[in-house]
Design an enzyme around this catalytic site. Structure first.
Site, PDB file in Angstrom:
ATOM      1  N   ASP A   1     -35.878 -45.049 -45.248  1.00 20.35           N
ATOM      2  CA  ASP A   1     -35.631 -43.602 -45.234  1.00 20.35           C
ATOM      3  C   ASP A   1     -36.265 -43.049 -43.963  1.00 20.35           C
ATOM      4  OD1 ASP A   1     -38.328 -43.458 -45.604  1.00 20.35           O
ATOM      5  OD2 ASP A   1     -38.246 -42.635 -47.624  1.00 20.35           O
ATOM      6  N   SER A   2     -36.130 -41.759 -43.751  1.00 20.18           N
ATOM      7  CA  SER A   2     -36.579 -41.169 -42.487  1.00 20.18           C
ATOM      8  C   SER A   2     -38.011 -40.674 -42.560  1.00 20.18           C
ATOM      9  CB  SER A   2     -35.679 -39.989 -42.142  1.00 20.18           C
ATOM     10  OG  SER A   2     -35.890 -38.953 -43.098  1.00 20.18           O
TER      11      SER A   2
ATOM     12  N   GLY B   1     -38.828 -38.071 -44.143  1.00 23.26           N
ATOM     13  CA  GLY B   1     -38.763 -36.643 -44.442  1.00 23.26           C
ATOM     14  C   GLY B   1     -39.242 -36.334 -45.850  1.00 23.26           C
ATOM     15  N   TYR B   2     -38.691 -37.027 -46.821  1.00 19.90           N
ATOM     16  CA  TYR B   2     -38.999 -36.728 -48.219  1.00 19.90           C
ATOM     17  C   TYR B   2     -40.499 -36.795 -48.497  1.00 19.90           C
ATOM     18  CZ  TYR B   2     -38.813 -36.826 -53.292  1.00 19.90           C
ATOM     19  OH  TYR B   2     -39.007 -36.538 -54.611  1.00 19.90           O
TER      20      TYR B   2
ATOM     21  N   GLY C   1     -31.156 -34.620 -51.174  1.00 22.21           N
ATOM     22  CA  GLY C   1     -31.463 -33.341 -51.810  1.00 22.21           C
ATOM     23  C   GLY C   1     -30.989 -33.225 -53.243  1.00 22.21           C
TER      24      GLY C   1
ATOM     25  N   ASP D   1     -30.952 -45.769 -54.656  1.00 19.73           N
ATOM     26  CA  ASP D   1     -32.339 -46.231 -54.709  1.00 19.73           C
ATOM     27  C   ASP D   1     -33.097 -45.269 -55.597  1.00 19.73           C
ATOM     28  OD1 ASP D   1     -32.615 -43.989 -52.580  1.00 19.73           O
ATOM     29  OD2 ASP D   1     -34.677 -44.544 -53.078  1.00 19.73           O
TER      30      ASP D   1
ATOM     31  N   HIS E   1     -38.497 -56.857 -65.323  1.00 18.72           N
ATOM     32  CA  HIS E   1     -37.468 -56.528 -66.311  1.00 18.72           C
ATOM     33  C   HIS E   1     -36.595 -55.367 -65.834  1.00 18.72           C
ATOM     34  CE1 HIS E   1     -35.363 -55.643 -69.980  1.00 18.72           C
ATOM     35  NE2 HIS E   1     -35.577 -54.380 -69.641  1.00 18.72           N
TER      36      HIS E   1
END
Lengths: 376, 376
Positions: A92-93, A95-96, A221, A271, A340
């Site tokens: 990912d970048s 950002g989150y 988002g 993901d 699992h």
């Protein structure tokens, strides 16, 4: 990266396809286990490959940038060499995490300044810098730097944020296209559709993102607290606009039901931390429903965790034993539950793929969404 | 249980032997990984068997009695069935934990009352009760209920405590011999020599313990803080008295050097939390010395944890990656370090065995005690 669209379902918008990267092939729809800091928590890389049968894992740019840091990753020859996972990786970048983990942060046109959640040190992420960072980490698929708006989000803010994300995307693409991969294999950049839960913004963003004509596209988002119906509505609007000959990645989603419903709307990649994080709290996802393994109900249930599973951990350990480990905070409890859940998630998407190819996806999905949501 | 003494070293008192239980054969000298609450922390049972090549593991009566509790263990059909480990198991008597973990405790002739460290509930352990408990847990080798004196320990207390341990042993043996195993395979009871660091008491205790003529004998109350030289002195005195045709188990020992020195004095069996506990803090034992993997020194060392090892984790992960995991508190860091340390401990004792059989143990041991104690 190449994408081959193999089958489109005739009753839903579900698709089966194949992504080819320099680190191998990914059959879609696919779920990507989250390996935050270069490790999918509580599982060995050989377990990911042989037992869970993961085809691609995710790394978090924010975490990897802070620790082990770029100089170590570059000296190692990239994340694949560093953690010994030789199949595809997506990052990912960052950002989150900048928005969710970092305490003080300031978003400006230039980029985002933030403080590390580890030591409070100050950092700046810009679209260009994040491309350089992801060149160094060396994932096969890297993500544009965006702003992920929270939920709920006022319309004006969502629109302005989306517009900035589009301007940042231009900067990401320009910088990415002017730079080279560092380790002799190719990387590809996915842009991200934003627009919160506003139909017109999602439509506008999807059109803009499609116009960049990258090799794959993502939707960000969502899965940030909005009702599932809103999520599905947004996914549907966006999938109808994003080109069908490129993979579509819905970021951060979700429950087994969310995944099945979004596959039906045309999503190819997912993901989520849910299977791994919830495992560490004793929640098991199974094809027959959700188990809270800590419940009294399992205290003396000596049957295998899942009888007809091809996962060693499902067959070799009983529910009562796993309950005991969870109550005793034994690391092995997290290991077993994580194996699992990830095995189940990968089974779920591979089964969806088989049903799409077979032409029976819709019927199967309608049955499964009831089954997997039950509390056992 | 059967014990076959195969070789006695001509330069030291080291021995190579073979213990046969209903759950399989144990080649001595042996190290037993500690599986406190029915799990060797951070490793799967299949890893214990296939990667670490453990031949016997240890369970703690105190922990298992409190959680999952005896009714669950009995319904499961014993600990082997409960945790899925089908090779031999040894359980301690719970004494050590009662003294070290439980807050309030009162030692009387009848037994020990204590409060659970989990919920404060009150319990009584007596010699007879502990035999019943270990019948239910169902280990192949079970231990007499003793008092493990702390270090330092005043002579009078050490003597009185030892005498009570001897009286308790009589009660353990009587009760054990009057009861039957619960699950169709046989169990054997080892008595424990006490006497702190007092030569006359150790001699007296060893003679008393030998006179019970059980199938194997143990030495307790060492590795509790006394200087290593005192430990070796006590071991030597005791080993000279305990019969040579029965296995000798030195409880709770120790560092790699302690293990090598005590093998040279005639010890056959060891257990210790050190390889597992220290692994979780980033300490690795290797044939070339001790590594603190958190040190700056390993930050950019991308060489395998141990190049010429036959353990997958040693070859597949680098020192720099393990350092990163340790600093990030990633569970995988504990998993890798635990695998490494247990694999090393088992390698060390199996190598000792091979050298004893070969007739080169003393020379090898003298070289190894220098090597393994170095700080890298």
């Amino acid at each position: 990266m190449k994408f081959k669209l193999e089958v489109t379902d005739s009753h839903t918008k579900a698709r089966a396809g194949e992504i080819t990267t320099d680190h191998g092939v990914i059959q879609t729809p696919i779920f990507m286990p989250v390996g935050t800091a270069g490790s999918v928590k509580a599982v060995h890389q050989r377990e990911l490959e042989n037992d869970i049968k993961a085809q691609i894992i995710l790394g978090n740019t924010y975490h990897l940038y802070l620790r082990p840091g770029l100089s170590t990753l570059e000296m190692a020859g990239g994340l694949h060499k560093f953690n010994g996972w030789e199949k595809p990786i997506l990052t990912d970048s960052g950002g989150y995490q900048v928005y969710s983990l970092s305490g003080v942060r300031k978003i400006k046109e230039e980029g985002v300044t933030f403080r590390s959640h580890i030591d409070g040190s100050k950092h700046l992420f810009t679209p260009e810098g994040v491309m350089d960072t992801q060149r160094i980490i060396g994932a096969d698929i890297i993500m544009a730097f965006d702003e992920c708006t929270p939920y709920p989000c006022e319309y004006g803010y969502a629109r302005r944020s989306m517009e900035m994300t589009h301007r940042w995307l231009k900067r990401c693409c320009d910088h990415f296209d002017q730079t080279q991969p560092k380790y002799g294999y190719s990387q590809t950049l996915f842009p991200i559709v934003q627009g919160s839960v506003y139909k017109d913004l999602r439509k506008q963003s999807a059109e803009m993102i499609a116009s960049f004509e990258r090799e794959g596209n993502a939707i960000g988002g969502l899965s940030v607290g909005e009702p599932a119906e809103d999520m599905y509505e947004m996914t549907e609007i966006v999938c109808d606009i994003l080109p069908s000959d490129k993979p579509r990645y819905l970021m951060g989603v979700g429950t087994p039901v969310n995944i099945l419903e979004n596959i039906a709307l045309g999503i190819d990649m997912f993901d989520c931390v849910m299977p791994t994080r919830n495992a560490r709290n004793g929640m098991l996802f199974t094809k027959n429903g959700i188990i809270n393994i800590k419940n009294e109900r399992w205290k003396n249930d000596f049957s295998p965790i899942e009888e007809d599973s091809d996962l060693f951990a499902d067959r070799n350990y009983s529910k009562a034993y796993l309950r005991h480990l969870a109550h005793s905070n034994e690391i092995l409890g997290s290991q077993i539950a994580t194996l699992h859940n990830l095995h189940f998630y990968i089974w779920l998407v591979s089964e969806a793929r088989a049903k799409i190819i077979e032409g029976t996806f819709n019927e199967w999905k309608n049955k499964m969404v009831k089954q997997v949501a039950q509390r056992l």
